[in-house]
Structure formats: C-alpha cells, structure tokens
Design a protein around this motif. Structure first.
Motif, PDB file in Angstrom:
ATOM      1  N   THR A  36       0.849  -1.182   0.000  1.00  0.00           N
ATOM      2  CA  THR A  36       0.000   0.000   0.000  1.00  0.00           C
ATOM      3  C   THR A  36       0.888   1.237   0.000  1.00  0.00           C
ATOM      4  O   THR A  36       1.732   1.403   0.877  1.00  0.00           O
ATOM      5  CB  THR A  36      -0.918   0.015   1.236  1.00  0.00           C
ATOM      6  OG1 THR A  36      -1.738  -1.153   1.213  1.00  0.00           O
ATOM      7  CG2 THR A  36      -1.798   1.252   1.244  1.00  0.00           C
ATOM      8  N   ASN A  38       0.966   4.820   0.813  1.00  0.00           N
ATOM      9  CA  ASN A  38       0.157   5.666   1.691  1.00  0.00           C
ATOM     10  C   ASN A  38       0.012   7.089   1.158  1.00  0.00           C
ATOM     11  O   ASN A  38       0.909   7.610   0.482  1.00  0.00           O
ATOM     12  CB  ASN A  38       0.766   5.714   3.092  1.00  0.00           C
ATOM     13  CG  ASN A  38       0.683   4.379   3.789  1.00  0.00           C
ATOM     14  OD1 ASN A  38      -0.275   3.633   3.613  1.00  0.00           O
ATOM     15  ND2 ASN A  38       1.695   4.053   4.574  1.00  0.00           N
ATOM     16  N   THR A  41       2.825  10.106   0.594  1.00  0.00           N
ATOM     17  CA  THR A  41       4.136   9.635   0.138  1.00  0.00           C
ATOM     18  C   THR A  41       4.666  10.587  -0.928  1.00  0.00           C
ATOM     19  O   THR A  41       3.959  10.937  -1.874  1.00  0.00           O
ATOM     20  CB  THR A  41       4.035   8.210  -0.441  1.00  0.00           C
ATOM     21  OG1 THR A  41       3.543   7.325   0.567  1.00  0.00           O
ATOM     22  CG2 THR A  41       5.379   7.717  -0.942  1.00  0.00           C
ATOM     23  N   ILE A  72       8.688   0.640  -0.312  1.00  0.00           N
ATOM     24  CA  ILE A  72       7.813   0.503   0.840  1.00  0.00           C
ATOM     25  C   ILE A  72       8.107  -0.852   1.463  1.00  0.00           C
ATOM     26  O   ILE A  72       7.967  -1.880   0.798  1.00  0.00           O
ATOM     27  CB  ILE A  72       6.335   0.633   0.431  1.00  0.00           C
ATOM     28  CG1 ILE A  72       6.123   2.031  -0.128  1.00  0.00           C
ATOM     29  CG2 ILE A  72       5.413   0.341   1.603  1.00  0.00           C
ATOM     30  CD1 ILE A  72       4.844   2.276  -0.803  1.00  0.00           C
ATOM     31  N   SER A 168      -4.126   9.543  -2.066  1.00  0.00           N
ATOM     32  CA  SER A 168      -4.876   8.621  -1.204  1.00  0.00           C
ATOM     33  C   SER A 168      -4.182   7.266  -1.184  1.00  0.00           C
ATOM     34  O   SER A 168      -3.422   6.931  -2.088  1.00  0.00           O
ATOM     35  CB  SER A 168      -6.320   8.467  -1.709  1.00  0.00           C
ATOM     36  OG  SER A 168      -6.333   7.919  -2.999  1.00  0.00           O
ATOM     37  N   ASN A 169      -4.452   6.498  -0.127  1.00  0.00           N
ATOM     38  CA  ASN A 169      -3.851   5.174  -0.023  1.00  0.00           C
ATOM     39  C   ASN A 169      -4.212   4.345  -1.253  1.00  0.00           C
ATOM     40  O   ASN A 169      -5.365   4.292  -1.645  1.00  0.00           O
ATOM     41  CB  ASN A 169      -4.349   4.455   1.225  1.00  0.00           C
ATOM     42  CG  ASN A 169      -3.872   5.115   2.504  1.00  0.00           C
ATOM     43  OD1 ASN A 169      -2.988   5.969   2.472  1.00  0.00           O
ATOM     44  ND2 ASN A 169      -4.432   4.731   3.621  1.00  0.00           N
ATOM     45  N   LYS A 171      -3.430   0.545  -3.182  1.00  0.00           N
ATOM     46  CA  LYS A 171      -2.852  -0.807  -3.139  1.00  0.00           C
ATOM     47  C   LYS A 171      -2.273  -1.149  -4.498  1.00  0.00           C
ATOM     48  O   LYS A 171      -2.921  -0.949  -5.518  1.00  0.00           O
ATOM     49  CB  LYS A 171      -3.895  -1.823  -2.735  1.00  0.00           C
ATOM     50  CG  LYS A 171      -4.353  -1.685  -1.302  1.00  0.00           C
ATOM     51  CD  LYS A 171      -5.305  -2.812  -0.926  1.00  0.00           C
ATOM     52  CE  LYS A 171      -5.900  -2.550   0.432  1.00  0.00           C
ATOM     53  NZ  LYS A 171      -5.211  -3.148   1.513  1.00  0.00           N
TER      54      LYS A 171
END
Length: 175
Positions: A36, A38, A41, A72, A168-169, A171
C-alpha cells in the motif's frame, strides 16, 4: 507395439509439460506482493523534455518520469523511470510591452504499467519569465521601438525536478 510406446510417451510428455507450466504459474503467483502506497508519500519527478509556453497550448501533455525508486517495506512499489504525464493548464508566450511568458502544468496521477492509477496532489509547476513592462513603457517616449521589447520566455527545462504527493492510499501488486 511402437505406436503404443509413442502414444504413451506423448501423453507422458504432455502431462509433464502441463505440470511444469502449473508449477511456474504457482511460483509467479507467490512472487507477487501487495503493498500500500500511503497518502502523503513523496514522489520525486523529473521533466523529460524542455517545454516552452510559446510551443504548447492548454491541455497538451508534458512528460515526466519518477526520478528515484519509491520503496515501501523494502519492496520497490514505484520504480525509477516510471512515466508520468501532466497537462498544461496555462500557456502564455511573452509579448510586446515587456509582457512576461507564463507556463503552468498540473500532474494528477501516475499510470502504472499494470494499469493501476495512483492519484497525486500538489503536483503543480508554475514557470514565469521576467516582466519588462516598466522598461518598455519608460523608454517608449524617448525611443518609439521600445514597445517591441518583450518579456522573457517561460520554459520548463528538461531535467527540472518537482515533488508530488500521493493523494490517497493505493494498493499495488508488485513482483
């Protein structure tokens, strides 16, 4: 008897090949990891080509690349060199009476090679030339061609660096 052996070997080889392919697929499935990225970042970007306000119009694409790997938890989520495109939101070339050139570019997302979109914020670039209006107006009463003095051009030089933030986060599945 020879036909029986050939057919047996053919079936045996097909099964072995099928098992090999399935095991390779299993290895690639397990090699993929989900990470993910974040919100917030920092993603460093670099302009690929020089862009002049006089040569572009609103809506044109400006190409950037990610200037270093984004890691990450030890996994490279966004690799160095990933292409990012921005859009020109303002393009005014310099003109008479010392008017300066202006160029603005907005970067809103990274499109990963696998199709996943990472939204970005704070990815605005604003470049302005030097205004020479005062010089032009002051000289005009004495030297009439002074009205032809232009402001300096607005150019976004190749290699110019900017930072944007992940909005936004998100994936990602990485290998």
């Amino acid at each position: 008897k020879k036909d029986f052996i050939r057919s047996f070997l053919c079936v045996f080889m097909k099964r072995q090949l099928l098992m090999l392919l399935m095991s390779m697929m299993g290895v690639t499935i397990f090699a993929q990891k989900e990470v993910t990225v974040n919100a917030g970042t920092i993603v460093p970007l670099r302009v690929t080509n020089t862009v002049a306000a006089a040569n572009v119009k609103i809506g044109d694409k400006v190409l950037f690349t990610v200037s270093r790997d984004i890691n990450i938890t030890g996994i490279t989520a966004i690799p160095y060199g990933t292409s990012v495109s921005g859009r020109v939101t303002l393009a005014k070339k310099s003109s008479w009476w010392g008017t300066k050139g202006r160029l603005s570019v907005n970067i809103t997302e990274i499109l990963m090679p696998n199709g996943i979109v990472i939204p970005l914020e704070n990815g605005n670039v604003n470049i302005q030339g030097t205004n020479r209006t005062v010089l032009s107006v002051c000289l005009f009463p004495f030297i009439w061609p002074a009205c032809f003095i232009c402001g300096s051009k607005a150019e976004l030089q190749a290699g110019y660096e900017i930072q944007a933030n992940v909005a936004s986060n998100t994936k990602l599945i990485v290998e």
